[in-house]
Design a protein around this motif. Structure first.
Motif, mmCIF file in Angstrom:
data_model
loop_
_atom_site.group_PDB
_atom_site.id
_atom_site.type_symbol
_atom_site.label_atom_id
_atom_site.label_comp_id
_atom_site.label_asym_id
_atom_site.label_seq_id
_atom_site.Cartn_x
_atom_site.Cartn_y
_atom_site.Cartn_z
ATOM 1 N N ASP A 385 26.738 -74.188 -49.477
ATOM 2 C CA ASP A 385 26.824 -73.107 -48.503
ATOM 3 C C ASP A 385 28.083 -73.189 -47.630
ATOM 4 O O ASP A 385 28.190 -72.492 -46.615
ATOM 5 C CB ASP A 385 25.579 -73.086 -47.614
ATOM 6 C CG ASP A 385 25.381 -74.375 -46.820
ATOM 7 O OD1 ASP A 385 26.148 -75.345 -47.053
ATOM 8 O OD2 ASP A 385 24.451 -74.431 -45.996
ATOM 9 N N LYS A 390 31.705 -70.069 -50.466
ATOM 10 C CA LYS A 390 31.172 -68.700 -50.415
ATOM 11 C C LYS A 390 32.256 -67.663 -50.717
ATOM 12 O O LYS A 390 31.996 -66.653 -51.396
ATOM 13 C CB LYS A 390 30.543 -68.435 -49.043
ATOM 14 C CG LYS A 390 29.196 -69.128 -48.828
ATOM 15 C CD LYS A 390 28.594 -68.740 -47.490
ATOM 16 C CE LYS A 390 27.194 -69.304 -47.319
ATOM 17 N NZ LYS A 390 26.588 -68.907 -46.024
ATOM 18 N N ASP A 405 24.627 -69.787 -58.952
ATOM 19 C CA ASP A 405 24.974 -70.730 -57.897
ATOM 20 C C ASP A 405 26.063 -71.692 -58.351
ATOM 21 O O ASP A 405 26.280 -71.875 -59.550
ATOM 22 C CB ASP A 405 23.734 -71.540 -57.497
ATOM 23 C CG ASP A 405 22.728 -70.710 -56.732
ATOM 24 O OD1 ASP A 405 23.136 -69.740 -56.056
ATOM 25 O OD2 ASP A 405 21.518 -71.021 -56.817
#
Length: 468
Positions: A385, A390, A405
């Protein structure tokens, strides 16, 4: 903006193809240093060609003592690095198309380095060109950093970072999409056995060799033996289980040569290949060698390494870090009656350490075998994260629609050498990994798409509007 990026990427398609071909046609396998060429003349030629291409595209370049170089655009105190390399592993054998011809078949460019890492370097360079042509204002320097010995230790990037500014953020187009947030540690160990020469009558091992690089699954190995007639050897082999299509027996002067043809693969994925060294030894270990040291060595290898690729029998499999499991690949072997050495490439989990892996292995060695640490590259980890991750994922998703992911890999990239870096492309999910294998290639459509993704990532990370 995305439509404009796609338009420019497609417009530059032919140039990307030509630039990739120009680089792939240079056989830039590391060689002994000579004169001003620290990794051999062919590696230098690849670096010089990349800088020539970049200058023709209108970029500033800087060569750092023929060790590495960068291609630069943008202004600002911070640096976004795009980390690529121009050296390649040896070509191996049994290619469908010549490994340095850069031929195009079925919308793919074939050749050593097309996917690792010359094609991706071209994609990154043209990603910068797209940003330049779109007139995007940048508040960071963007540097395509080109190393020259990534496949054999990364010393060239270490040299570069001592001379130039460390990137504040960096991504390396030298792995897979969507993004790589963790890379296993990479460990090279040399195993050696000193043997007492026993001049007895009977079967003797005169020589054994195989493999081209530690980070490749070897596709060929051979052993020269003496003291046995061909007919007798064939009789002994008839009782063994092995792939008769892959093992070849030839006369060599008064000796016999056994050679095994395996399947090459990247050293981080030994399960995708067929290790010729291990398969050859699995046969040799069943033969009645009279030299007790040779016999002990072959028994050790068969029982403690065998055909495994996870280090289970030698004691280093369990490192308490699922899902990034350890891999174990014998990459090179050489020896004779007096001494045998082989080098193993190990990719260990991000929560483990070289010290633990080596300690686990030492508990399973016999008195004959010694082990030496040759190199260790510590693992890389960035949280999934993290804002940097991102932004990379966002650029990837906008051109693919894939919301996968970030993942962890066993391969090692330049990203682990900087203070905050990750690997990012160029292989798309579901595609076969062809780095270090025969018939390595890159799809032209993927080359162009990667350039577009890298352009968007540069804009998102270094563009003025994106950072205000």
């Amino acid at each position: 903006m995305n439509d404009k990026i796609k338009e420019r990427a497609n417009f530059l398609r032919d140039n990307m193809i030509l630039s990739t071909q120009e680089l792939v046609r240079i056989p830039s396998v590391e060689a002994a240093a000579e004169a001003d060429y620290p990794y051999g003349k062919e590696v230098y030629k690849a670096l010089a060609k990349a800088l020539e291409i970049s200058e023709k595209l209108g970029f500033k370049t800087k060569n750092i003592d023929n060790q590495a170089a960068h291609v630069e655009m943008g202004e600002g105190k911070e640096v976004l690095g795009l980390l690529c390399h121009l050296d390649v592993v040896p070509e191996g054998s049994d290619w469908t198309y010549p490994p340095y011809a850069a031929e195009i078949h079925d919308n793919k460019i074939y050749g050593r380095g097309t996917i690792d890492d010359k094609g991706p370097a071209v994609a990154a360079l043209y990603g910068m060109k797209i940003v330049q042509e779109l007139g995007v204002e940048l508040n960071k320097k963007v540097r395509l950093i080109l190393g020259t010995n990534e496949e054999s230790g990364m010393a060239s990037l270490d040299y570069y970072l001592k001379k130039e500014q460390m990137p504040d953020l960096a991504f390396s187009p030298d792995a897979t999409f969507p993004a790589i947030h963790a890379e296993k540690g990479i460990l090279d160990l040399k195993f050696s056995a000193s043997l007492k020469v026993e001049n007895q009558k009977g079967l003797q091992l005169q020589k054994i060799r195989g493999g081209n690089a530690t980070n490749m699954v070897p596709d060929y190995a051979e052993a020269v033996i003496s003291g046995i007639k061909k007919e007798k050897l064939l009789e002994l082999l008839s009782d063994l289980e092995y792939d008769k299509n892959q093992l070849k027996l030839e006369s060599e002067n008064e000796n016999l040569k056994l050679s095994y043809h395996g399947i090459s693969a990247h050293g981080s994925m030994p399960e995708d290949g067929k290790n010729a060294i291990s398969y050859l030894i699995s046969v040799l270990a069943e033969l009645p060698f009279v030299n007790s040291g040779v016999k002990d060595f072959l028994d050790f290898y068969k029982n403690k390494i065998g055909l495994e690729y996870d280090g289970a029998s030698i004691g280093c499999k369990d490192q308490d870090d699922v899902p990034t499991a350890l891999t174990f690949n014998t990459g090179i072997i050489k020896g004779d009656q007096s001494k045998i050495e082989f080098i193993v490439n190990i990719r260990y989990p991000v929560k483990s350490s070289a010290e633990k892996v080596v300690a686990d292995i030492k508990e399973n060695l016999n008195r004959l075998i010694e082990v030496e640490l040759l190199s260790d590259a510590e693992p890389l980890y960035v949280a999934k994260d993290d804002p940097f991750i991102k932004k990379l994922l966002s650029a990837y998703r906008e051109f693919t629609g894939d919301d996968s992911d970030p993942i962890a890999i066993g391969g090692g990239t330049y990203a682990r050498k900087v203070k905050k870096g990750v690997a990012f492309g160029p292989l798309f999910p579901g595609q076969p990994e062809l780095a270090h294998q025969k018939d390595e290639n890159i799809r032209i459509d993927d080359l162009v798409k990667s350039a577009a993704i890298y352009a968007k990532a540069i804009i998102d990370i270094a563009g003025v509007n994106e950072n205000e």
